[in-house]
Motif scaffolding. Structure first.
Motif, mmCIF file in Angstrom:
data_model
loop_
_atom_site.group_PDB
_atom_site.id
_atom_site.type_symbol
_atom_site.label_atom_id
_atom_site.label_comp_id
_atom_site.label_asym_id
_atom_site.label_seq_id
_atom_site.Cartn_x
_atom_site.Cartn_y
_atom_site.Cartn_z
ATOM 1 N N ARG A 271 0.824 -1.204 0.000
ATOM 2 C CA ARG A 271 0.000 0.000 0.000
ATOM 3 C C ARG A 271 0.858 1.254 0.000
ATOM 4 O O ARG A 271 0.496 2.281 -0.604
ATOM 5 N N ALA A 272 2.021 1.202 0.663
ATOM 6 C CA ALA A 272 2.867 2.385 0.778
ATOM 7 C C ALA A 272 3.524 2.741 -0.550
ATOM 8 O O ALA A 272 3.689 3.920 -0.874
ATOM 9 N N LYS A 273 3.915 1.739 -1.336
ATOM 10 C CA LYS A 273 4.596 2.063 -2.596
ATOM 11 C C LYS A 273 3.649 2.739 -3.578
ATOM 12 O O LYS A 273 4.054 3.631 -4.321
ATOM 13 N N TYR A 274 2.392 2.351 -3.576
ATOM 14 C CA TYR A 274 1.444 2.994 -4.480
ATOM 15 C C TYR A 274 1.177 4.429 -4.050
ATOM 16 O O TYR A 274 1.085 5.331 -4.895
ATOM 17 N N ALA A 275 1.067 4.648 -2.761
ATOM 18 C CA ALA A 275 0.863 6.010 -2.268
ATOM 19 C C ALA A 275 2.031 6.907 -2.652
ATOM 20 O O ALA A 275 1.853 8.049 -3.102
ATOM 21 N N VAL A 276 3.265 6.406 -2.485
ATOM 22 C CA VAL A 276 4.446 7.190 -2.835
ATOM 23 C C VAL A 276 4.510 7.418 -4.342
ATOM 24 O O VAL A 276 4.854 8.515 -4.803
ATOM 25 N N GLN A 283 4.207 15.200 -8.067
ATOM 26 C CA GLN A 283 5.241 16.187 -7.786
ATOM 27 C C GLN A 283 6.083 16.492 -9.027
ATOM 28 O O GLN A 283 6.407 17.656 -9.308
ATOM 29 N N MET A 284 6.420 15.442 -9.797
ATOM 30 C CA MET A 284 7.289 15.620 -10.968
ATOM 31 C C MET A 284 6.527 16.048 -12.214
ATOM 32 O O MET A 284 7.133 16.319 -13.249
ATOM 33 N N GLY A 285 5.201 16.086 -12.145
ATOM 34 C CA GLY A 285 4.409 16.452 -13.309
ATOM 35 C C GLY A 285 4.284 15.343 -14.329
ATOM 36 O O GLY A 285 3.958 15.599 -15.485
ATOM 37 N N TYR A 305 -12.939 5.149 7.019
ATOM 38 C CA TYR A 305 -12.304 5.713 8.210
ATOM 39 C C TYR A 305 -10.786 5.861 8.112
ATOM 40 O O TYR A 305 -10.163 6.378 9.033
ATOM 41 N N LYS A 306 -10.193 5.392 7.036
ATOM 42 C CA LYS A 306 -8.733 5.451 6.980
ATOM 43 C C LYS A 306 -8.236 5.822 5.588
ATOM 44 O O LYS A 306 -8.883 5.526 4.577
ATOM 45 N N ARG A 307 -7.077 6.472 5.585
ATOM 46 C CA ARG A 307 -6.453 6.885 4.335
ATOM 47 C C ARG A 307 -4.948 6.968 4.539
ATOM 48 O O ARG A 307 -4.447 6.949 5.662
ATOM 49 N N LEU A 308 -4.218 7.047 3.428
ATOM 50 C CA LEU A 308 -2.772 7.182 3.464
ATOM 51 C C LEU A 308 -2.376 8.619 3.127
ATOM 52 O O LEU A 308 -3.022 9.268 2.293
ATOM 53 N N GLU A 309 -1.306 9.089 3.747
ATOM 54 C CA GLU A 309 -0.717 10.353 3.337
ATOM 55 C C GLU A 309 0.799 10.173 3.274
ATOM 56 O O GLU A 309 1.371 9.348 4.007
ATOM 57 N N VAL A 310 1.441 10.935 2.381
ATOM 58 C CA VAL A 310 2.878 10.830 2.169
ATOM 59 C C VAL A 310 3.525 12.119 2.643
ATOM 60 O O VAL A 310 3.102 13.214 2.260
ATOM 61 N N ILE A 311 4.578 11.971 3.438
ATOM 62 C CA ILE A 311 5.321 13.112 3.959
ATOM 63 C C ILE A 311 6.701 13.118 3.317
ATOM 64 O O ILE A 311 7.431 12.107 3.377
ATOM 65 N N GLY A 312 7.076 14.235 2.672
ATOM 66 C CA GLY A 312 8.407 14.366 2.079
ATOM 67 C C GLY A 312 8.349 14.558 0.583
ATOM 68 O O GLY A 312 7.309 14.376 -0.054
ATOM 69 N N GLU A 313 9.500 14.915 0.034
ATOM 70 C CA GLU A 313 9.638 15.179 -1.394
ATOM 71 C C GLU A 313 10.962 14.611 -1.880
ATOM 72 O O GLU A 313 11.865 14.304 -1.091
ATOM 73 N N LEU A 314 11.101 14.491 -3.192
ATOM 74 C CA LEU A 314 12.385 14.173 -3.777
ATOM 75 C C LEU A 314 13.317 15.370 -3.645
ATOM 76 O O LEU A 314 12.879 16.523 -3.807
#
Length: 317
Positions: A271-276, A283-285, A305-314
């Motif tokens: 699940r995390a790799k798809y979110a990223v 971000q890269m367009g 009740y749940k969702r993923l969020e990504v923190i950070g940038e390249l």
């Protein structure tokens, strides 16, 4: 692999939020490289090594595209797409794998991938297309069929030699292990995975261009309805080529621009790799906001009740 310096920057973090409260965290590293092997941007460490797993399949398919096997057995782009696939075992996908076996005058019993639990045939295994492609090459070249998964078998040597040529390094330098399906898989730096996908997306080779075209024209063969690779290539046709690998690996190439993205979730969470991927592609367009929104609804909003969020940038180098 050309790198200006050893790179280290902040890794990405994927948070699972339950009604806005953090419940779980995943640490993710990502790299963008160009077709010359130069690292362009990174989150984490570009030299992090991981097994490439099923993200190698488009390059394993080059053994079929570059040897005359497609022409010898009159195989189509749909056949080539299923060779690159990690499929769901649907009737349509299984029939496509059988088509390769039938046209190459082989029997399904020649497949040495496992039979899935509660299934009847190795044709239904998610890597069966890759195995059918390897067998077709062996049949066309009159190579032994019974040991085609051995690391020293000519078909496996052909595959790793082509990968090594693309990365401009000796084939014997790769560390090898067995994938779950029994075929060899290789330990690579994330920067190397990204570079492979940059080369794949560059359209500098007719063989690689055909592999990419097959995947883009027949995305359902590559994964299946509702799967990330299929949905991304449907929503961004002729713009991206995408292939997942197990244990948190995801690779994507930007067609025509010679750029590749490689992602590794350190705890292996799918699940995390798809979110990223969605986060960085936006971000890269590489995808439009509307495509990002559509993908987010499928792969980041996990329920009421749940969702993923990504923190950070390249970080640009």
């Amino acid at each position: 692999m050309t790198m200006g310096k050893r790179t280290q920057s902040a890794a990405l973090e994927v948070r699972l939020l339950r009604e806005g409260i953090i419940e779980s965290r995943h640490i993710v590293q990502a790299v963008v490289s160009d077709e010359r092997g130069r690292v362009l941007s990174v989150a984490g460490n570009a030299e992090t090594a991981a097994f490439v797993r099923s993200a190698l399949k488009p390059f394993q398919a080059l053994a079929v595209a570059s040897t005359g096997t497609l022409e010898r057995y009159d195989l189509s782009d749909r056949d080539l797409a299923i060779i690159t696939s990690s499929h769901k075992g649907s009737l349509e996908q299984v029939r496509q794998v059988f088509n390769i076996i039938w046209r190459a005058d082989l029997d399904p019993s020649a497949l040495q991938c496992p039979t899935p639990k509660d299934k009847r045939s190795p044709l239904e295994y998610n890597c069966s297309g890759k195995h059918a492609g390897m067998l077709a090459v062996c049949q066309q070249r009159h190579w032994p069929l019974n040991n085609y998964l051995d690391r020293k078998h000519p078909v496996q040597q052909l595959i790793i030699t082509k990968v090594a040529e693309l990365l401009r390094m000796p084939a014997e330098e790769f560390l090898t292990a067995h994938d779950d399906c029994g075929a060899p898989t290789y330990l690579m730096q994330l920067s190397q995975m990204a570079s492979l996908y940059a080369v794949l997306a560059s359209s500098n080779s007719l063989d690689m261009e055909r592999v990419v075209r097959a995947m883009n024209h027949h995305p359902t063969m590559v994964a299946g309805d509702g799967e990330f690779d299929t949905e991304l290539m449907r929503l961004a046709p002729s713009e991206l080529v995408s292939k997942a690998g197990a244990e948190g690996v995801q690779c994507i190439g930007r067609l025509g621009e010679g750029m590749g993205l490689a992602i590794k979730v350190m705890d292996g969470a799918k699940r995390a790799k798809y979110a990223v991927a969605i986060h960085l592609l936006q971000q890269m367009g590489w995808i439009t906001p509307s495509v990002a929104q559509s993908l987010s609804e499928k792969f980041m909003n996990l329920g009421k009740y749940k969702r993923l969020e990504v923190i950070g940038e390249l970080s640009l180098l």
